[in-house]
Each structure stands twice: as C-alpha cells, then as structure tokens.
Design a protein around this motif. Sequence first.
Motif, PDB file in Angstrom:
ATOM      1  N   SER A 174    -108.648  14.155 -32.744  1.00 59.12           N
ATOM      2  CA  SER A 174    -108.123  14.537 -31.427  1.00 59.12           C
ATOM      3  C   SER A 174    -108.356  16.006 -31.104  1.00 59.12           C
ATOM      4  N   ALA A 175    -108.388  16.846 -32.130  1.00 55.92           N
ATOM      5  CA  ALA A 175    -108.600  18.284 -31.894  1.00 55.92           C
ATOM      6  C   ALA A 175    -109.976  18.728 -32.363  1.00 55.92           C
ATOM      7  N   PHE A 176    -110.918  17.785 -32.454  1.00 56.30           N
ATOM      8  CA  PHE A 176    -112.232  18.088 -33.015  1.00 56.30           C
ATOM      9  C   PHE A 176    -112.938  19.218 -32.263  1.00 56.30           C
ATOM     10  N   GLY A 177    -113.036  19.094 -30.958  1.00 57.27           N
ATOM     11  CA  GLY A 177    -113.752  20.098 -30.183  1.00 57.27           C
ATOM     12  C   GLY A 177    -113.154  21.484 -30.323  1.00 57.27           C
ATOM     13  N   ALA A 178    -111.824  21.574 -30.246  1.00 54.30           N
ATOM     14  CA  ALA A 178    -111.154  22.872 -30.349  1.00 54.30           C
ATOM     15  C   ALA A 178    -111.416  23.513 -31.709  1.00 54.30           C
ATOM     16  N   GLU A 179    -111.414  22.696 -32.768  1.00 54.14           N
ATOM     17  CA  GLU A 179    -111.645  23.261 -34.100  1.00 54.14           C
ATOM     18  C   GLU A 179    -113.091  23.681 -34.278  1.00 54.14           C
ATOM     19  N   MET A 180    -114.017  22.930 -33.713  1.00 56.17           N
ATOM     20  CA  MET A 180    -115.418  23.301 -33.842  1.00 56.17           C
ATOM     21  C   MET A 180    -115.748  24.572 -33.063  1.00 56.17           C
ATOM     22  N   ARG A 181    -114.986  24.843 -32.039  1.00 58.38           N
ATOM     23  CA  ARG A 181    -115.214  26.077 -31.282  1.00 58.38           C
ATOM     24  C   ARG A 181    -114.987  27.298 -32.155  1.00 58.38           C
TER      25      ARG A 181
ATOM     26  N   GLY B  19    -119.089  31.760 -35.013  1.00 64.16           N
ATOM     27  CA  GLY B  19    -118.666  32.932 -34.253  1.00 64.16           C
ATOM     28  C   GLY B  19    -118.665  32.707 -32.751  1.00 64.16           C
ATOM     29  N   HIS B  20    -119.723  32.078 -32.253  1.00 63.98           N
ATOM     30  CA  HIS B  20    -119.822  31.791 -30.818  1.00 63.98           C
ATOM     31  C   HIS B  20    -120.627  30.503 -30.671  1.00 63.98           C
ATOM     32  N   PRO B  21    -120.063  29.459 -30.078  1.00 66.67           N
ATOM     33  CA  PRO B  21    -120.766  28.176 -29.977  1.00 66.67           C
ATOM     34  C   PRO B  21    -122.095  28.308 -29.240  1.00 66.67           C
ATOM     35  N   GLN B  22    -123.184  27.888 -29.895  1.00 71.13           N
ATOM     36  CA  GLN B  22    -124.485  27.886 -29.248  1.00 71.13           C
ATOM     37  C   GLN B  22    -125.190  26.556 -29.452  1.00 71.13           C
ATOM     38  N   LYS B  23    -125.700  26.306 -30.671  1.00 71.85           N
ATOM     39  CA  LYS B  23    -126.459  25.090 -30.897  1.00 71.85           C
ATOM     40  C   LYS B  23    -125.834  24.247 -32.002  1.00 71.85           C
ATOM     41  N   CYS B  24    -125.995  22.921 -31.879  1.00 67.23           N
ATOM     42  CA  CYS B  24    -125.519  21.991 -32.900  1.00 67.23           C
ATOM     43  C   CYS B  24    -126.474  20.809 -32.981  1.00 67.23           C
ATOM     44  N   VAL B  25    -126.727  20.362 -34.206  1.00 67.09           N
ATOM     45  CA  VAL B  25    -127.472  19.118 -34.432  1.00 67.09           C
ATOM     46  C   VAL B  25    -126.514  18.110 -35.051  1.00 67.09           C
ATOM     47  N   ILE B  26    -126.444  16.924 -34.432  1.00 64.98           N
ATOM     48  CA  ILE B  26    -125.636  15.840 -34.985  1.00 64.98           C
ATOM     49  C   ILE B  26    -126.563  14.908 -35.756  1.00 64.98           C
ATOM     50  N   ALA B  27    -126.424  14.891 -37.082  1.00 62.55           N
ATOM     51  CA  ALA B  27    -127.156  13.953 -37.923  1.00 62.55           C
ATOM     52  C   ALA B  27    -126.260  12.746 -38.149  1.00 62.55           C
TER      53      ALA B  27
ATOM     54  N   THR C  39    -118.414  20.329 -24.380  1.00 62.34           N
ATOM     55  CA  THR C  39    -117.305  20.883 -23.595  1.00 62.34           C
ATOM     56  C   THR C  39    -116.913  22.278 -24.065  1.00 62.34           C
ATOM     57  N   VAL C  40    -117.000  22.524 -25.383  1.00 62.49           N
ATOM     58  CA  VAL C  40    -116.593  23.835 -25.904  1.00 62.49           C
ATOM     59  C   VAL C  40    -117.758  24.814 -26.002  1.00 62.49           C
ATOM     60  N   GLY C  41    -118.934  24.422 -25.491  1.00 66.42           N
ATOM     61  CA  GLY C  41    -120.003  25.401 -25.363  1.00 66.42           C
ATOM     62  C   GLY C  41    -121.248  25.189 -26.197  1.00 66.42           C
ATOM     63  N   PHE C  42    -121.325  24.098 -26.964  1.00 62.66           N
ATOM     64  CA  PHE C  42    -122.511  23.852 -27.777  1.00 62.66           C
ATOM     65  C   PHE C  42    -123.604  23.140 -26.968  1.00 62.66           C
TER      66      PHE C  42
ATOM     67  N   LEU D 222    -132.283  25.632 -34.772  1.00 59.90           N
ATOM     68  CA  LEU D 222    -130.969  25.929 -35.317  1.00 59.90           C
ATOM     69  C   LEU D 222    -131.054  27.151 -36.223  1.00 59.90           C
ATOM     70  N   THR D 223    -130.056  28.003 -36.157  1.00 62.50           N
ATOM     71  CA  THR D 223    -129.990  29.185 -37.021  1.00 62.50           C
ATOM     72  C   THR D 223    -128.819  29.049 -37.985  1.00 62.50           C
ATOM     73  N   GLY D 224    -128.709  30.003 -38.874  1.00 61.64           N
ATOM     74  CA  GLY D 224    -127.593  30.011 -39.817  1.00 61.64           C
ATOM     75  C   GLY D 224    -126.249  30.248 -39.157  1.00 61.64           C
ATOM     76  N   ASP D 225    -126.245  30.670 -37.888  1.00 56.32           N
ATOM     77  CA  ASP D 225    -124.995  30.908 -37.162  1.00 56.32           C
ATOM     78  C   ASP D 225    -124.574  29.707 -36.326  1.00 56.32           C
ATOM     79  N   ASP D 226    -125.335  28.623 -36.406  1.00 59.33           N
ATOM     80  CA  ASP D 226    -125.040  27.442 -35.603  1.00 59.33           C
ATOM     81  C   ASP D 226    -124.313  26.382 -36.435  1.00 59.33           C
ATOM     82  N   LEU D 227    -124.353  25.122 -35.993  1.00 59.02           N
ATOM     83  CA  LEU D 227    -123.542  24.070 -36.610  1.00 59.02           C
ATOM     84  C   LEU D 227    -124.363  22.816 -36.847  1.00 59.02           C
ATOM     85  N   LEU D 228    -124.189  22.233 -38.039  1.00 57.16           N
ATOM     86  CA  LEU D 228    -124.743  20.913 -38.356  1.00 57.16           C
ATOM     87  C   LEU D 228    -123.565  19.971 -38.547  1.00 57.16           C
TER      88      LEU D 228
END
Length: 370
Positions: A31-38, A42-50, A69-72, A103-109
């Motif tokens: 339920s709070a997934f998006g808020a926690e991923m934000r 440091g700053h939401p930019q890119k994410c790859v969903i495997a 929604t949170v910026g990715f 994707l960079t080391g500052d992003d999210l997988l």
Amino acid sequence: MSQEVEPTQIRQWVSLPQGSLALRVGSGALSAFGAEMRTAVGHPQKCVIAHSASAAEDIVELLKRDLTTVGFTVEKCELPDGDEAATLNVASALFSALAEAQLTGDDLLLAVGDSGVMSVAAFVAQSWCGGVSLSLVPLDLEAAVLSSVQPRALTVSPVQPRTVTCPGVARFCFVDLDVMPVDQDDEHAQFARALMVTTAMAENVTEFSHVWDTAEDLREGNADALAEQIASTIKVRGRLTSSTAIAIRQSVNYGLDFMYAMEQLVLNQPRSALLADGLRFAARISVAKGDLDIDDMLAQDELLEKLGIGSVTCDSSAEHMIAALKAECFRSTNRFMIVLPLDISRVRLSSIDETLLFEHACAWCEAHRP
C-alpha cells in the motif's frame, strides 16, 4: 459493535552480508510502495522492472503506475520463470536491458515474481555501475523466504548448475500476502513452510517452539501468523548468512544440499517434500553418529507433519543416491560433507562415515519406494 481488526503488517530491518534489508510483510504491504520507493534513491529518475513471465500483468502495471506517480521513468523487462531465469544467459539479457534504459548506479532496479527472477536481479544489481538499488516484490512465499536474503546460485551450463553465487543485496522487500497464494495447495507456500523448519533448527529452541505453537495457523494460511513467521524466518536467515563464522553461514543449506542432489532421481514430485525428506535423512544420520538427541529428531518429524509436509517416493538404489549426494557436494568443493543438525540451535557441515551413509541410504531407498 465489534470493530474489524486490521491485518498485521510488519516492518523490520534484516541484516545482509553487504548492508541491510528493509522488510515489509503482511496483507496490504504494497500500500505504501510508491512512497517508500521515492526515498529509496536520492532523486527518482529511472527504474527497470524485471518481472517473471508468469507475473500477473495487473500487479506489474500497478507497481509501474506507483513508480511513475512518484517521479520515475519506468521500463519493463520480462524474464523467464523459475529455474530458467537463474542463469548467466538471463543475467546477460538483463544487463542489456539496463544498458538500453541507461540505468545508473543512482537509479532503481525492481524485481517482481519468483525466486529465479529475484536471484538473477540480485546478481545484476550488485555489479551494475558498482551497485544499483534493488527492491523486491516476491509473488510467492518461496521467493520471499529464500531468495530475499539468499539468492539462488546461477547456472552457467547444464553441466555446471548453480555455480555463480552472490549475496543478498536488496534494499527493500515487500511481502504482500494479498498478491500471493498461501494455502497448502500451493507448492511454493509449502516449500516456504519447510524452510521455516530448516531455519528454526539452525536458530534456537525458542524459534523452533514458535513454529511448533503456530503450526496449525501456518498450515491453514492464517495471515497474521504467516506474516509474523515469515518476518522472523527472513530475519534469522539474514543473520545466518551475514555471520562472520563460515560454519554458521553454511547452516542455511540444511536440507537444501539433499534436495538439490536428489532432484535428478526424484521427478515430478513436490520440492517441499524433497526438502523435508532431506531434513529427516540428515537428522537420522546425526542421531546414528551420536550427535543429535533422538527426541529432537522426532520433534522435527512431528513439526513437518503438523505443517502438512509429506514425503516423496523414489525408485532408486543406495549407490545412485550416494552418487547424487557426492556429485552435488563435489560441484563446489573437494570435500564430501553434508549439513547435519547436532542439536536444535546448532547445524553444521559434517563428514560422514561411508558405511554409515550406505546403511542410511539403503534404509531411505527402501522406505521411499513407490
């Protein structure tokens, strides 16, 4: 007027060899997934969903929408299911997907699905750009309990299975019981229950007693009991894999060494039952060696029965069984040893006398004939 009781949601930190894991367990854990991923980067930019091929499309799309929604900016990468995902070839394909997404080391997988996808994502995450933040959304209990802290070793080729290992590196894991099957009819859930016994035997009497006391609720899929025990089991396995003592780290393979060895002889039968048989077999050898008290062996047997985890049938000889055990062992080491319980709270890699092993292998094969 009675008030409806909210289901249990557990939030806790789990030790990992290279940091810690923020674990969220329970009904509605996403339920709070998006808020926690934000806050995961440091700053939401890119994410790859495997995600695994069998992952429900609506769940994957919901997670993508939450991240957007949170910026990715989100790209998806579909991977095979189960064993087919846990290979170096699939890891290479995922590396290519991360490169294409820049994707960079500052992003999210984000890994969504079964234990194979979560394991290959862990291998890729620790290597990409010196380490990229990894979040996990397991869709079955096996993936949640096993691969969140102990990713499966990756296969190089058919003759070199499970040879490339990596530690648990995920930063977040969301175990939402609303998006996965938890009843006895689900093999992954049964496998997770067997892992609870394995872990309790390696931990202490208190942990074993807790699984014992809640066995009926765990078997029936009670959400609160499952959430509490899943969180406890993952925390213990994280602590074991993070230990500075190699003997303690090896204890997490209790039962798994037997299961992997025997998979070529036991076909089309539940892996949960094969894992449970590995616990039973190891306990009997330990009793015969004079290490494990017979009452502890019987207690383990009864706990597996209380959880509804049965046995397999196998039309094999003792010679073939021993050959399989040795082949599994020699795959990664030059010494033949099996993980045995010395008592509840002390599980160790141990050597076995050949005569004793043959006697127990004969007894096991005779008892498990169809």
